[in-house]
Design a protein around this motif. Sequence first.
Motif, mmCIF file in Angstrom:
data_model
loop_
_atom_site.group_PDB
_atom_site.id
_atom_site.type_symbol
_atom_site.label_atom_id
_atom_site.label_comp_id
_atom_site.label_asym_id
_atom_site.label_seq_id
_atom_site.Cartn_x
_atom_site.Cartn_y
_atom_site.Cartn_z
ATOM 1 N N SER A 40 74.795 -62.154 143.190
ATOM 2 C CA SER A 40 76.361 -62.672 142.962
ATOM 3 C C SER A 40 77.520 -62.376 144.115
ATOM 4 O O SER A 40 76.678 -61.614 144.947
ATOM 5 N N TRP A 41 78.262 -62.648 143.815
ATOM 6 C CA TRP A 41 79.653 -62.480 144.056
ATOM 7 C C TRP A 41 79.744 -60.803 144.649
ATOM 8 O O TRP A 41 79.308 -59.965 144.045
ATOM 9 N N PHE A 42 80.798 -60.157 145.752
ATOM 10 C CA PHE A 42 80.878 -58.814 146.506
ATOM 11 C C PHE A 42 81.084 -58.475 145.906
ATOM 12 O O PHE A 42 80.270 -57.297 145.477
ATOM 13 N N TYR A 43 82.173 -58.445 144.680
ATOM 14 C CA TYR A 43 82.783 -57.446 144.554
ATOM 15 C C TYR A 43 82.051 -57.027 142.484
ATOM 16 O O TYR A 43 82.412 -55.971 141.893
ATOM 17 N N PHE A 44 81.023 -57.847 142.168
ATOM 18 C CA PHE A 44 79.488 -57.373 141.471
ATOM 19 C C PHE A 44 78.930 -56.148 141.591
ATOM 20 O O PHE A 44 78.484 -55.482 140.911
ATOM 21 N N ILE A 45 79.328 -55.661 143.159
ATOM 22 C CA ILE A 45 78.890 -54.399 143.609
ATOM 23 C C ILE A 45 78.589 -53.104 142.442
ATOM 24 O O ILE A 45 77.578 -51.934 142.710
ATOM 25 N N PHE A 46 79.697 -53.143 141.745
ATOM 26 C CA PHE A 46 79.469 -51.278 141.433
ATOM 27 C C PHE A 46 78.639 -51.809 139.791
ATOM 28 O O PHE A 46 77.871 -50.287 139.463
ATOM 29 N N LEU A 47 78.015 -52.676 139.459
ATOM 30 C CA LEU A 47 76.441 -53.251 138.911
ATOM 31 C C LEU A 47 75.652 -51.626 139.429
ATOM 32 O O LEU A 47 75.090 -51.006 138.519
ATOM 33 N N GLU A 48 75.665 -51.930 140.480
ATOM 34 C CA GLU A 48 73.862 -51.124 141.095
ATOM 35 C C GLU A 48 74.034 -50.132 141.129
ATOM 36 O O GLU A 48 72.738 -49.479 140.054
ATOM 37 N N PHE A 49 75.573 -49.110 140.444
ATOM 38 C CA PHE A 49 75.063 -47.715 139.983
ATOM 39 C C PHE A 49 75.115 -48.087 139.052
ATOM 40 O O PHE A 49 75.600 -46.808 137.637
ATOM 41 N N ALA A 50 76.440 -48.221 138.626
ATOM 42 C CA ALA A 50 76.967 -48.882 136.629
ATOM 43 C C ALA A 50 75.651 -48.278 135.927
ATOM 44 O O ALA A 50 75.485 -47.780 134.862
ATOM 45 N N VAL A 51 74.423 -49.683 136.075
ATOM 46 C CA VAL A 51 73.472 -49.081 135.914
ATOM 47 C C VAL A 51 72.996 -48.274 134.815
ATOM 48 O O VAL A 51 72.324 -47.836 134.414
ATOM 49 N N LEU A 52 73.159 -46.854 136.030
ATOM 50 C CA LEU A 52 71.996 -46.238 136.012
ATOM 51 C C LEU A 52 72.877 -45.130 135.529
ATOM 52 O O LEU A 52 72.536 -44.690 134.842
ATOM 53 N N ILE A 53 74.092 -45.315 135.645
ATOM 54 C CA ILE A 53 75.030 -44.147 134.972
ATOM 55 C C ILE A 53 74.788 -44.591 133.127
ATOM 56 O O ILE A 53 74.579 -43.460 132.485
ATOM 57 N N ALA A 54 74.818 -45.496 132.557
ATOM 58 C CA ALA A 54 74.225 -45.881 131.489
ATOM 59 C C ALA A 54 73.145 -45.626 130.946
ATOM 60 O O ALA A 54 73.503 -45.038 129.789
ATOM 61 N N PHE A 55 72.184 -45.657 131.640
ATOM 62 C CA PHE A 55 70.417 -45.179 131.063
ATOM 63 C C PHE A 55 71.075 -44.001 131.146
ATOM 64 O O PHE A 55 70.346 -42.694 129.906
ATOM 65 N N SER A 56 71.362 -43.449 131.834
ATOM 66 C CA SER A 56 71.657 -41.550 132.147
ATOM 67 C C SER A 56 72.701 -41.425 131.005
ATOM 68 O O SER A 56 71.836 -40.623 130.256
ATOM 69 N N TYR A 57 73.385 -41.761 130.832
ATOM 70 C CA TYR A 57 74.464 -41.031 129.645
ATOM 71 C C TYR A 57 73.203 -42.023 128.513
ATOM 72 O O TYR A 57 73.555 -40.795 127.658
ATOM 73 N N LEU A 58 73.233 -43.238 127.934
ATOM 74 C CA LEU A 58 71.711 -42.878 126.650
ATOM 75 C C LEU A 58 70.879 -42.042 126.501
ATOM 76 O O LEU A 58 70.451 -42.049 125.274
ATOM 77 N N LYS A 59 70.201 -41.567 127.772
ATOM 78 C CA LYS A 59 69.442 -40.741 127.742
ATOM 79 C C LYS A 59 69.436 -40.228 126.839
ATOM 80 O O LYS A 59 68.536 -38.950 126.199
ATOM 81 N N ASP A 60 70.484 -39.067 127.248
ATOM 82 C CA ASP A 60 71.310 -37.286 126.747
ATOM 83 C C ASP A 60 72.796 -37.703 126.556
ATOM 84 O O ASP A 60 73.311 -37.725 128.139
#
Length: 437
Positions: free
Chosen positions: A46-66
């Motif tokens: 995708s567009w370069f500025y979507f790059i934050f999604l790479e770590f945002a998805v890991l942050i989201a799963f970490s938050y949802l887990k605990d």
Amino acid sequence: MSFNYLMQTLFIFPFILLVYHQVSAITLKWYEYLIIISVFVFTDLSWFYFIFLEFAVLIAFSYLKDKTKPIALHFFYGLYPWVIDSLLRRFVLFYVLPIFGITDFRLFLENISVLALTELFIYIIYFIATYRLRFDFNVLIELVSTQTLRIRLLAIDIGMLVYFIAMEFFSGAEYYGHVDTLLIRQLLTIVYVIVFIGSLIYLNSAYKKHLEEELVKVRLSELNTLVTYTKQIEELYADIRAFRHDYANIISTLSEGIAHNDMDIIKKVYANVIKESGDILESSKYDFEGLAYIKDDALKSLIATKVFDAKKRGIDVQLDIPDTIDKPDNMALLDVIRLISILIDNAIEAALKAEHPQVMINIHEDDNDYIITVSNSTKEEKTPIAYLSGNGYTSKKTGEHGIGLVTIKRFQDQYPQLSVEATSGQYRVMQKVVLKG
């Protein structure tokens, strides 16, 4: 999607997820892996500025887990795998591959052999560095309990974010804008490697210092409790000596009554002396015999301190240790002390708000299982299980609680044989910890 890109994903994504699991101790289900990898691929295409999604998805799963963990930790868990991958990849490209005569970095994207060699070096360097540094990522949970270290962790998060965005920006400027940024990226890589490793070493040493301070506090507490405990024993001995003197007078009076068959004297002695003595002996003042069954001095000191403190605050404390116990063999003594301390502190805190403050402590062994049960009276008829959650209970305001909860959660992660159960009802809360033998 080219074959080379497919090969990159087969090497890079597993490394990212491996590091993510190592630092966060999060175990993902197969469909969660699929979701995360799909986001990675979508971001790359995708567009370069979507790059934050790479770590945002890991942050989201970490938050949802605990959700009990601090936000700074979730950000660390999400950013760290990508930053480590970026650092190691560029370190290998800039400083290792040239040793083998490979200076054209485009070969990394175009030549499968160069890609495989790069990834092999990344895995080797990472595991050697991890082994040599011996950094325990579980300590990050503990580090947020102090304000200074919490700020340090937040600074590391910000530093990782700035590095990641800057490096991707300079890479994009060279790839898409044909601007030579190689020297900047080389310098940024080596500087950040030094800063980042230095920060982790600092956090690790700070945590060790924190543990040493905790041990010193425990030892000081032992000394203070020993003084208090000695005074309690002296008072009990004085009471027993006085009771022994009174008992001799009672026997003498009873003997006289029996000799003269005088039931009035016998009844008077019973009503005014013997019955009253029985009430005195049933006082909670004499409920410390359980401490004698604790073999470990540090553990005995802790429980004695908590019992004395609770009694001074007007709480009825019942200590039940039916047989000789020592510290558990399969859990570090400091962790045992902290665990019991959290359980009793939570119980005292909640009991103080009850109409009739009461705390009951039971510690025993059953078929090699070490069982700790702490219960207390409460202000409410039933405390929501969401607050208990098998992680301890606190009635502190939002923002002030959680360290005890998170600490016990870390203990459960660290010691698979440890289980925590909490129940509530009839104006009582019970916390039961079982450490399997």
